[in-house]
Design a protein around this motif. Structure first.
Motif, PDB file in Angstrom:
ATOM      1  N   ILE A  43      47.511  32.796  -2.177  1.00  0.00           N
ATOM      2  CA  ILE A  43      48.078  33.924  -2.932  1.00  0.00           C
ATOM      3  C   ILE A  43      48.159  33.515  -4.393  1.00  0.00           C
ATOM      4  O   ILE A  43      48.835  32.550  -4.743  1.00  0.00           O
ATOM      5  N   VAL A  44      47.461  34.265  -5.240  1.00  0.00           N
ATOM      6  CA  VAL A  44      47.462  33.948  -6.669  1.00  0.00           C
ATOM      7  C   VAL A  44      48.367  34.928  -7.397  1.00  0.00           C
ATOM      8  O   VAL A  44      48.239  36.142  -7.231  1.00  0.00           O
ATOM      9  N   ALA A  56      58.476  34.334 -10.112  1.00  0.00           N
ATOM     10  CA  ALA A  56      57.286  34.432  -9.262  1.00  0.00           C
ATOM     11  C   ALA A  56      57.277  33.298  -8.245  1.00  0.00           C
ATOM     12  O   ALA A  56      56.930  33.500  -7.079  1.00  0.00           O
ATOM     13  N   VAL A  57      57.673  32.110  -8.699  1.00  0.00           N
ATOM     14  CA  VAL A  57      57.715  30.975  -7.790  1.00  0.00           C
ATOM     15  C   VAL A  57      58.700  31.270  -6.655  1.00  0.00           C
ATOM     16  O   VAL A  57      58.409  31.039  -5.474  1.00  0.00           O
ATOM     17  N   GLN A  58      59.829  31.813  -7.025  1.00  0.00           N
ATOM     18  CA  GLN A  58      60.819  32.173  -6.018  1.00  0.00           C
ATOM     19  C   GLN A  58      60.234  33.187  -5.031  1.00  0.00           C
ATOM     20  O   GLN A  58      60.415  33.069  -3.822  1.00  0.00           O
ATOM     21  N   ASP A  59      59.535  34.175  -5.575  1.00  0.00           N
ATOM     22  CA  ASP A  59      58.966  35.210  -4.716  1.00  0.00           C
ATOM     23  C   ASP A  59      57.918  34.639  -3.775  1.00  0.00           C
ATOM     24  O   ASP A  59      57.812  35.035  -2.611  1.00  0.00           O
ATOM     25  N   LEU A  60      57.139  33.670  -4.268  1.00  0.00           N
ATOM     26  CA  LEU A  60      56.157  33.032  -3.407  1.00  0.00           C
ATOM     27  C   LEU A  60      56.871  32.296  -2.271  1.00  0.00           C
ATOM     28  O   LEU A  60      56.464  32.352  -1.113  1.00  0.00           O
TER      29      LEU A  60
ATOM     30  N   LEU C 302      54.985  41.589  -7.007  1.00  0.00           N
ATOM     31  CA  LEU C 302      54.614  40.244  -6.598  1.00  0.00           C
ATOM     32  C   LEU C 302      54.483  40.127  -5.096  1.00  0.00           C
ATOM     33  O   LEU C 302      53.602  39.446  -4.584  1.00  0.00           O
ATOM     34  N   LEU C 303      55.397  40.796  -4.375  1.00  0.00           N
ATOM     35  CA  LEU C 303      55.374  40.654  -2.924  1.00  0.00           C
ATOM     36  C   LEU C 303      54.232  41.438  -2.300  1.00  0.00           C
ATOM     37  O   LEU C 303      53.689  41.051  -1.279  1.00  0.00           O
ATOM     38  N   SER C 304      53.931  42.556  -2.915  1.00  0.00           N
ATOM     39  CA  SER C 304      52.845  43.339  -2.334  1.00  0.00           C
ATOM     40  C   SER C 304      51.569  42.683  -2.794  1.00  0.00           C
ATOM     41  O   SER C 304      51.502  42.104  -3.861  1.00  0.00           O
ATOM     42  N   ASN C 305      50.553  42.750  -1.993  1.00  0.00           N
ATOM     43  CA  ASN C 305      49.363  42.044  -2.404  1.00  0.00           C
ATOM     44  C   ASN C 305      48.217  42.974  -2.765  1.00  0.00           C
ATOM     45  O   ASN C 305      47.099  42.538  -2.920  1.00  0.00           O
TER      46      ASN C 305
END
Ligand SMILES: Nc1ncnc2c1ncn2[C@@H]1O[C@H](COP(=O)(O)OP(=O)(O)OP(=O)(O)O)[C@@H](O)[C@H]1O
Ligand SMILES: Nc1ncnc2c1ncn2[C@@H]1O[C@H](COP(=O)(O)OP(=O)(O)OP(=O)(O)O)[C@@H](O)[C@H]1O
Ligand SMILES: [Mg+2]
Ligand SMILES: [Mg+2]
Lengths: 294, 511, 333, 333
Positions: A43-44, A56-60, C302-305
């Protein structure tokens, strides 16, 4: 191999040429890797600044990742966020930009170009080829990597006859570099060399020189290795005799190495520093990717 | 004027404009109920009524600014539904608003011709418009530079500009909503001439005013509204001002000005010496006694408002002010309010009330400190104060949760008065206290002013209505072009005397 | 007492005219939550929601201050760079080691941050009020100044909190929880509650709204307009300082790019929350909701891809416009 | 009659209030020129001045459009990203090779740029007027949209004009001179002259000012308020397109950072030029002067040797504030 692995890749948004290259290579390599390993999910995610990259890191992490490959837009502010992921057991690969405390409490793998060397190689080239040069410098944005490059450059020309007339920020932006160069040309009747640290800015610098019809400038040294500049080196452009490589493709290297940690039983912990290769007319072909956006 | 039909200058019988069962509600409140009346070509039809009776609302319905809730409107016998002010204008119905509706950043001429600029297809012809505007204003008896920016004109001048603007539209029915409220006698006289002129040319005039003498002078017919209902339509000739007042208020209005005894020897409480407000007032000196009602008369533009604003610290001014013998300085209003001097602005919409806030907020705004308990504003006390003020000042409002801007003009004035009285001041300066106020309310306000004086407070009344100054003041100072040019007291107080001083011209009678 | 009767219609009316404006942002938020649930099954997990709300803290807290400034008719574009400036100075002070005890040092650092924030706000306030310069331009100027000074302080690099004792001590301010609720969330609600109290219940708050509603009327009513305005900027500065105090333990370091564009986010939060930019009204809780909305939009992206990362900015822009449209259509009876 | 005496002071007052506001930016500019002459002897050289004025062209031209938007009471924060968007699309079109002849292609490109600019402006206008969304927020949204789309079009990289014939043909549009005067300077003055004509001499311009001064009055006067406002955004879009047409030949390429922050610069130019953000008045020539001031400040900074490169932003911010103070103190009797 049906091992299920999820790798999160967090990189800065494509806000100038080099980061655009990073995004391009990240996407390209992600696709290749997923084809190679059916169980692998990459996932990029891109973020415009340090704070949102921390988010974003948290969301990943929320999505559940086994490894994080991160090219921080600004390393120090991201240390805490990275540590959090690492403490949860993920494998962390840090790319390019090192925080002030860059040890294995923060990351497992460090893959980087060499910012100090980027400056040093440019400085060295100037010292060797034009020992008495009067140089003007156009820096990037006032953030640490820029400082590292500058330090490397200063170190390389230390004690030589090369004289830095002035340093100003060009914000890694063509328009700003154009303006700064115009003013340099007004201010200094004789300039031998321009070091502008980044290929994007070189575009503006060249236009400003051309417009002023000044012939005293012998050459411009930029850095990164964009296809346009590499092409100029290849074609033997007198103004761009060389370029200092700082490849955005390093993100791909980092991702491959990270995947190797899961799929190949090879040790990949530690630091991998890529050279800041001097691209010359002779070797330019090797570094020319006409399809890259950068 | 380019009136399509130009009937004989006498009132014809066929109504030009007619309403049938016209009603208007704002939310649950019906402010106009079943209004049926008519306007004929070549007549001046006056509409009178108390503040909040619904006069402005009715006029807005006629001019397309509001849509009726029920009932119909007929023009030349044909039922029409006006889509907006522009539609009404195209049918020849134009309205001079009670509030001033002009673009403050534009010049006089630009405002006068706004939306119908002179010029060829693309460009505008400023020279022609400046000329036209100058002439239009001059027709109203004023001389205003057409290139002046409207936002810097006094209210009176803005009112004249607004009238000039409306009269330039081809019209069959001209509605004046309290045009003279902010005008002095001289401008009023000129305006009345203009109205006579309009009538003579065959158009109809709808005229709203609280100055009943004026109504008597100019109107052919009079329609009286009370509480949103039409009470009567009569020939003006059959009515005396006191009759009109009775119809409006629903009771006898015996005496407008209350009895009031000036205290024999007053100690001086406020002394102003050599006070100047740059550009507006020069070297004014006067004294105000305890319990005294001091009037300030003058023509529009005499600088009375600015002098008062200078004194209370709203404008930069120079000079000496002594309060109870002590020299004081008021760098801002806050300071003068603390010293117990309040000033009620003549511009109640622009400077007096927060039109978009509710009544309670407005009422307590200046004296909010009194409603604070601990750190908090005590809302119960605030609500109680509102109830009290509504009773005491007879503020007519259907509901207590209206916004200040939804009150009728007169009731806004009362609310402003109530707001400033919250401060319990020792000296009250009221600028144009009864501008746009109905006769019944006027009576109340006068009573109130006299009561203030009776309580030992001192009052300065700035007014362009000479009868009211004469009626309630102990002493009147007259200003002309920024200077105090004279004083009239006791039996000398007469309109003639004041006019002579105010204009600097001797009138025939006085000579 | 006499008010019992009057209270009813007020409630009804305010329900129609006012409350829908106030409710609209919450409706938009609810819609977003539904959308998010579709985008990713993890979205509605407690962890994720707490994360998102926690990190909206910076903008939410700053936006409470912005609500004051905006409802008094002002604007502050300098908050983003003020964050960088205040946080940098605070970190530098904590690094300086002038106080030996880490706890004392931390306390002094907190006090200093608040002081600097208030001083920056005061500067903004005085320039706009005494200098009579449009707030937009005045704070654009100080934005440059604060950011420039930060760049100079950091000499183009980063300023990082060095002492690990202070770090350990300070960490819970962002990462700690109280009864399972992350500290920043508590701070958001405390700040909002204080803000709402000041704006709606105190004399000063009334004055703020009056000044924003009609400056002349306020002046003629004896309200010290310039002082009221100036104080709104000081409040804004204090809010920025509080945000910095959460920011330092989170990221532990600042650079010339810290807080870039936060001013626009704060203003967006305020406006999405229902406060009008022309002044005269202010909805503190709406603002908080607006800040959540902004953060959740980013989180969903971000969560949705399915969204190309290049289009992120475009979609965010579109969602803001849609949120405003939703709000307007609700507010308009 | 009674008013003859009254007219005098008024004349005096308006001379003070109006003309000085209009003159103030020019005074500030003159002061800066003097300062610049001290900073570096090359500053006043023709070459340098032409350089500076030439490169102020983008902001100056965009700011002419912004003067329309602002004086009608609006605001457009999207112009910077609109530059990136319009220029990118135009270059992509020119690269597409759908027309064989370079000259024809160039002409078509120019037409396309104007068309896209107008369309973007129209979008802004419709969102603010039909959607009844505050211009600040509406255009903040479209700012994100335009920039996002640009990033997507360029896939994050640069979009570069490829055909060298078109480049050669096009180059003089930025680098050429007419009687020694660079083309962009001519364009600035032509656009400003057209803008001034439209704003001051035409019916539409009058309506713009009326709408900005008091929307209700304008509506009662039969002025189609929404249409007038929308058209100001279209004018803004056209100005952006003209700026793009000068921008493309300069560097021949765009990227996601093209035009970053230009909106703030354009607005600053407008306000430094004496136009108030609340609307109702607009000074086109002041705006041009404001754009020059901004560019000259940067130029002086660079030419002088006393400012650390880190402090540049701070000093620029301070100078903007000082320029505004100068202007206010002149304008305030
Ligand atoms: N928009 C509104 N919403 C609610 N009520 C309103 C609104 N406008 C007017 N009203 C109410 O309608 C009534 C009539 O107002 P109107 O302005 O027509 O009175 P008026 O006769 O012109 O009084 P005045 O002599 O004071 O000008 C008042 O009670 C007023 O409060
Ligand atoms: N916008 C303006 N610019 C310059 N002078 C003005 C302006 N408005 C008024 N004046 C001048 O100021 C003086 C006083 O003005 P103003 O009309 O406010 O006085 P006033 O006595 O309070 O009148 P009013 O009866 O309207 O209250 C006059 O000399 C007038 O010509
Ligand atoms: Mg009325
Ligand atoms: Mg007056």
């Amino acid at each position: 191999e049906d091992k299920k692995v999820t790798i999160g890749v967090s990189i800065p948004a494509a806000d100038h040429g080099w980061t655009a290259g990073v995004v391009y290579h990240a996407e390209r390599v992600a696709k290749l890797m997923m084809e190679e390993h059916p169980g692998l999910n990459v996932i990029v995610k891109t973020s415009p600044d340090a704070a949102s990259q921390a988010n974003a890191v948290q969301d990943l992490a929320v999505q559940g990742i086994d490894a994080l490959v991160i090219l921080p837009s600004d390393p120090d502010p991201l240390v805490n966020a990275i540590k959090e992921v690492k403490n949860k057991g993920a494998f962390v690969t840090l790319v390019d930009r090192a925080p002030s405390n860059n040890d294995n409490s923060v990351r497992d793998l460090y893959v980087a170009g060499n910012n100090t060397a980027l400056g040093a190689v440019a400085g060295q080239y100037i010292k060797d080829n034009t020992p008495d040069a009067q140089v003007v410098v156009i820096r990037g944005l006032p953030i640490p990597i820029d400082q590292q490059r500058q330090d490397g450059f200063d170190k390389a020309i230390e004690g030589s006859n090369v004289k830095v007339l002035e340093k100003q920020f060009g914000n890694w932006n063509r328009d700003d570099a154009f303006k700064v160069m115009q003013d340099y040309l007004t201010k200094y009747p004789k300039i031998d060399v321009v070091w502008c640290q980044d290929d994007d800015m070189a575009v503006g610098v060249l236009q400003a020189i051309e417009q002023a019809k000044r012939t005293d400038i012998q050459y411009v040294i930029a850095g990164a290795g964009s296809k346009d500049m590499i092409k100029k080196v290849m074609d033997g452009d007198k103004m761009i005799p060389v370029d200092v490589l700082y490849p955005p493709a390093m993100i791909g290297t980092a991702m491959e190495l990270t995947a190797a940690n899961f799929y190949d039983q090879v040790p990949v912990r530690g630091s991998f520093i890529l050279d800041a290769t001097l691209v010359t007319k002779e070797n330019a072909k090797e570094f020319y990717f006409p399809d890259s956006p950068f | 004027m380019s009136n399509p039909a130009t009937p004989a200058p006498t009132a014809s019988d066929a109504p030009l404009l007619e309403t049938v069962g016209l009603s208007k509600s704002f939310g649950p409140v019906e402010v106009l109920k079943d209004i049926g009346f008519d306007v004929r070509a070549g007549e001046v039809h006056a509409i009178i009524g108390e503040n909040g009776a619904g006069k402005s609302t009715l006029m807005k319905l006629l001019a397309g600014h509001l849509q009726p809730s029920r009932g119909e409107l007929r023009i030349d016998g044909e039922t029409v539904a006006l889509t907006g002010p522009v539609d009404a204008e195209q049918r020849g119905i134009v309205l001079v608003h009670q509030e001033i509706l002009l673009a403050p950043d534009l010049t006089v001429a630009q405002n006068v011709y706004l939306g119908r600029e002179i010029g060829n297809g693309l460009t505008v012809d400023d020279r022609a418009m400046n000329e036209g505007a100058r002439k239009a204003v001059r027709d109203l008896g004023a001389d205003i530079d057409p290139k002046a920016v409207v936002g810097r004109l006094s209210i009176a001048r803005r009112q004249l500009v607004q009238i000039a603007r409306v009269l330039l539209v081809p019209h069959r029915v001209v509605i004046f909503d309290e045009p003279t409220a902010s005008l002095t006698p001289i401008e009023t006289e000129a305006l009345l001439k203009v109205i006579a002129d309009i009538r003579a040319k065959g158009a109809a005039v709808l005229y709203i005013s609280h100055r009943l003498q004026e109504v008597k002078e100019i109107a052919d017919r009079v329609t009286v509204l009370r509480d949103g209902k039409l009470v009567a339509t009569r020939q003006a000739a059959d009515l005396q001002p006191l009759d009109m007042a009775k119809l409006m208020v629903g009771r006898d209005v015996a005496k407008l000005y209350p009895d009031h005894q000036a205290p024999a020897d007053r100690e001086t409480i406020l002394e102003v010496e050599d006070f100047s407000v740059p550009f507006y007032a020069r070297n004014a000196s006067f004294k105000l006694g305890k319990g005294e009602i001091l009037g300030f008369a003058g023509l529009v533009g005499a600088g009375r408002t600015e002098l008062m604003e200078g004194i209370v610290g709203l404008r930069p001014g120079r000079g000496t002010i002594r309060l109870n013998g002590e020299p004081v300085r008021f760098p801002n209003v806050d300071a003068s309010l603390k010293a117990g001097i309040v000033y009620l602005s003549e511009d109640r919409k622009g400077k007096g009330l927060l039109l978009a806030k509710d009544l309670g907020t407005n009422l307590t705004l200046a004296a909010l400190g009194r409603f604070v308990r601990g750190l908090q504003i005590d809302r119960d006390r605030e609500a109680a104060a509102l109830d009290k003020a509504i009773g005491e000042f007879d503020i007519r409002t259907g509901r207590k949760d209206l916004l200040a801007g939804q009150l009728s003009g007169g009731n806004q004035q009362k609310l402003l008065l109530a707001k400033m009285m919250m401060l319990d001041p020792g000296i009250v300066i009221i600028d144009e206290p009864t501008r746009g106020i109905d006769i019944g309310t006027k009576e109340q306000i006068y009573k109130f002013i006299v009561k203030l004086a009776g309580e030992g407070r001192s009052v300065i009344v700035v007014s362009s209505e000479m009868p009211e100054l004469i009626g309630i003041c102990d002493r009147i100072l007259v200003m002309r072009s920024g200077s105090i040019v004279g004083e009239v007291t006791g039996d000398e107080m007469s309109e003639d005397k004041i006019v002579v001083l105010a204009t600097g011209v001797k009138t025939q009678e006085a000579a | 007492m006499t008010d019992l009767a009057a209270d009813k219609p007020r409630a009804r009316r305010s329900w129609r005219n006012i409350d829908l404006t106030a409710v609209a942002p919450f409706v938009a938020l609810a819609l977003l939550l539904v959308l998010g649930a579709f985008a990713n099954s993890n979205f509605l997990s407690i962890d994720n929601l707490l994360n998102v709300i926690t990190r909206s803290a910076f903008i939410a807290i700053i936006a409470v201050g912005a609500t004051f400034v905006i409802s008094s008719g002002g604007l502050d574009l300098s908050v983003g760079s003020m964050v960088a400036f205040v946080a940098s100075l605070t970190i530098m002070f904590m690094n300086s080691g002038v106080i030996a005890s880490p706890a004392m040092m931390l306390a002094a650092g907190v006090a200093l941050a608040l002081l600097i924030g208030a001083a920056c706000g005061l500067a903004n306030g005085l320039i706009t009020t005494m200098g009579r310069i449009e707030p937009f331009i005045a704070t654009l100027g100080t934005m440059g100044i604060f950011r420039g000074l930060t760049t100079w302080l950091s000499q183009g690099g980063a300023i990082t909190l060095r002492s690990s004792e202070i770090q350990t001590l300070y960490r819970p301010a962002y990462f700690g929880t109280v009864l399972g609720v992350p500290v920043p969330i508590i701070v958001i609600f405390v700040i909002a509650a204080i803000g709402a109290f000041v704006l709606y219940r105190t004399r000063y708050g009334r004055h703020v709204l009056a000044v924003g509603s009609n400056e002349d009327v306020a002046r003629y009513s004896g309200i010290p307009v310039d002082r009221v305005r100036t104080i709104t900027y000081v409040i804004q500065g204090l809010c920025v300082a509080v945000a910095c105090l959460l920011y330092i333990p989170r990221l532990g370091s600042t650079s010339a790019t810290t807080g870039l564009m936060w001013e626009l986010q704060a203003i967006t939060a305020v406006v999405v929350g229902g406060t009008a930019l022309r002044g005269g009204v202010g909805w503190i809780w709406g603002t908080i909701c607006g800040a959540f909305i902004l953060e959740i939009v980013g989180n969903i992206m971000l969560l949705s891809n399915f969204v190309s990362e290049y289009l992120l900015g475009a979609i965010q822009g579109a969602i803001i416009i849609i949120a405003m449209l939703v709000q307007r259509s609700l507010a308009r009876r």
